[in-house]
Design an enzyme around this catalytic site. Structure first.
Site, PDB file in Angstrom:
ATOM      1  CB  CYS A   1      -2.735   0.968  -2.417  1.00  0.00           C
ATOM      2  SG  CYS A   1      -2.828   2.819  -2.704  1.00  0.00           S
TER       3      CYS A   1
ATOM      4  CD  GLU B   1      -2.338   8.354   7.398  1.00  0.00           C
ATOM      5  OE1 GLU B   1      -1.421   9.030   8.002  1.00  0.00           O
ATOM      6  OE2 GLU B   1      -2.290   7.850   6.243  1.00  0.00           O
TER       7      GLU B   1
ATOM      8  CG  ASP C   1      -1.799   1.076   1.488  1.00  0.00           C
ATOM      9  OD1 ASP C   1      -2.354   1.515   0.311  1.00  0.00           O
ATOM     10  OD2 ASP C   1      -1.764   1.761   2.407  1.00  0.00           O
ATOM     11  CB  SER C   2       0.093   4.760  -0.925  1.00  0.00           C
ATOM     12  OG  SER C   2      -0.965   4.855   0.165  1.00  0.00           O
TER      13      SER C   2
ATOM     14  CG  HIS D   1      -6.728   5.988   5.187  1.00  0.00           C
ATOM     15  ND1 HIS D   1      -5.843   5.409   3.974  1.00  0.00           N
ATOM     16  CD2 HIS D   1      -5.988   6.699   5.827  1.00  0.00           C
ATOM     17  CE1 HIS D   1      -4.526   5.477   4.431  1.00  0.00           C
ATOM     18  NE2 HIS D   1      -4.485   6.353   5.368  1.00  0.00           N
TER      19      HIS D   1
ATOM     20  CB  CYS E   1     -10.095   5.247  -0.139  1.00  0.00           C
ATOM     21  SG  CYS E   1      -8.503   6.122   0.904  1.00  0.00           S
TER      22      CYS E   1
HETATM   23  N1  DGL Z   1      -4.128   3.822   0.315  1.00  0.00           N
HETATM   24  C1  DGL Z   1      -4.735   5.001  -0.509  1.00  0.00           C
HETATM   25  C2  DGL Z   1      -6.017   4.078  -1.354  1.00  0.00           C
HETATM   26  O1  DGL Z   1      -6.527   3.390  -0.855  1.00  0.00           O
HETATM   27  C3  DGL Z   1      -5.145   6.090   0.335  1.00  0.00           C
HETATM   28  C4  DGL Z   1      -3.965   6.936   0.849  1.00  0.00           C
HETATM   29  C5  DGL Z   1      -3.331   7.692  -0.287  1.00  0.00           C
HETATM   30  O2  DGL Z   1      -3.601   8.614  -0.968  1.00  0.00           O
HETATM   31  O3  DGL Z   1      -2.190   7.125  -0.515  1.00  0.00           O
HETATM   32  O4  DGL Z   1      -6.258   4.977  -2.375  1.00  0.00           O
END
Ligand code: DGL
Length: 276
Positions: free
Chosen positions: A80, A159, A17-18, A193, A191
């Site tokens: 992600c 977060e 993931d990012s 989050h 997403c």
């Molecule tokens: N993990 C990213 C997503 O699911 C969210 C956080 C980011 O923007 O990197 O799109």
């Protein structure tokens, strides 16, 4: 690739993931496939991806996938949405194991859930701009009405742990007003989050709207592939290893909320300067 043999069964599932958000997918995988060994890479040094261009997200994703592939994984999960939205084709070219993104499983779960064929999707700017959910949904069911909305502030709110206070409720109210008026009965949380804000999003949308958590749908899809290829590990609880590209202490602290349990440790990897 050899399928179904003993050594492949014991190999890990690689997940990237990012940053922190993909831990919601690790949580879902741990619930559905508790005996699998999981190796997670969070690109905390280059997060967020949701505001970046497709080319950059593709390049970062490829580097992340190769890092995990070197560890001898049997399957790769792109945990992600922003990376799944733009990098799946490229990733399937560079690694020779099955690659599962979060978008197709989430879209399939939404189509299965919707009764009135009006579906909403919320995600980062990169995910919504890519149109990937719209394409995946229309491929499954061309008659759908699809409504999308980028909700970038949900990421820092999750977060920060501000998931059900006044700021979260006001933000959700502003972002979701048009989706609420569109008559959708299903909303994809597109997403990593957003599942943390599930309660607040549900309060704003009302009881008639079902929320789809693509993390759960993705873990189910991984289970189906492992069973199809006879490479599912069973017998004893699997191991968890976490790698990050920056700030392991923050990953451990904030990550516990996303994982739903303590993150024991995280190893920071050093990349070559040219890739940062
Ligand atoms: N993990 C990213 C997503 O699911 C969210 C956080 C980011 O923007 O990197 O799109």
């Amino acid at each position: 690739m050899s399928r179904g043999n003993h050594s492949t069964v014991g190999q890990s599932i690689g997940i990237f993931d990012s940053g922190i958000g993909g831990l919601t997918v690790v949580h879902a995988l741990s619930e559905i496939l508790p005996d699998e060994n999981l190796i997670y890479f969070g690109d905390t040094g280059r997060t967020p991806y949701g505001t970046k261009s497709p080319d950059v997200v593709r390049r970062y994703s490829e580097e992340n996938a190769l890092f995990l592939a070197e560890k001898g994984i049997k399957l790769l999960v792109v945990a992600c949405n922003s990376a799944s939205a733009v990098a799946m084709t490229r990733l399937r070219e560079v690694v020779d194991v099955p690659v599962v993104g979060v978008i197709e499983p989430g879209a399939a779960a939404a189509v299965a859930a919707s009764r009135n064929r009006r579906i909403g999707v919320v995600g980062t700017e990169a995910t919504i701009r890519s149109g990937s959910y719209t394409t995946a949904l229309e491929t499954l069911c061309p008659e759908l009405e699809i409504y999308t909305r980028a909700c970038p502030l949900f990421v820092p709110l999750a977060e920060e742990g501000w998931v059900d206070n006044g700021v979260a409720r006001d933000t959700a109210g502003l972002y979701l007003a048009s989706l609420k008026n569109s008559g959708i009965d299903t909303l994809v949380l597109g997403c990593t989050h957003y599942p943390l804000l599930r309660h607040t999003i549900s309060e704003v949308m009302g009881p008639g709207v079902e929320l789809i958590d693509s993390a759960v749908a993705t873990a189910e899809s991984v289970r189906d592939i492992l069973e199809r290829d006879s490479i599912r590990r069973q017998g004893a609880r699997g191991s968890r290893s976490f790698f990050v590209s920056d700030a392991p202490e923050r990953f451990i602290r904030v990550g516990a909320r996303f994982l739903g349990e303590e993150v024991d440790s995280a190893v920071q990897i050093r990349r070559r300067a040219t890739t940062q």
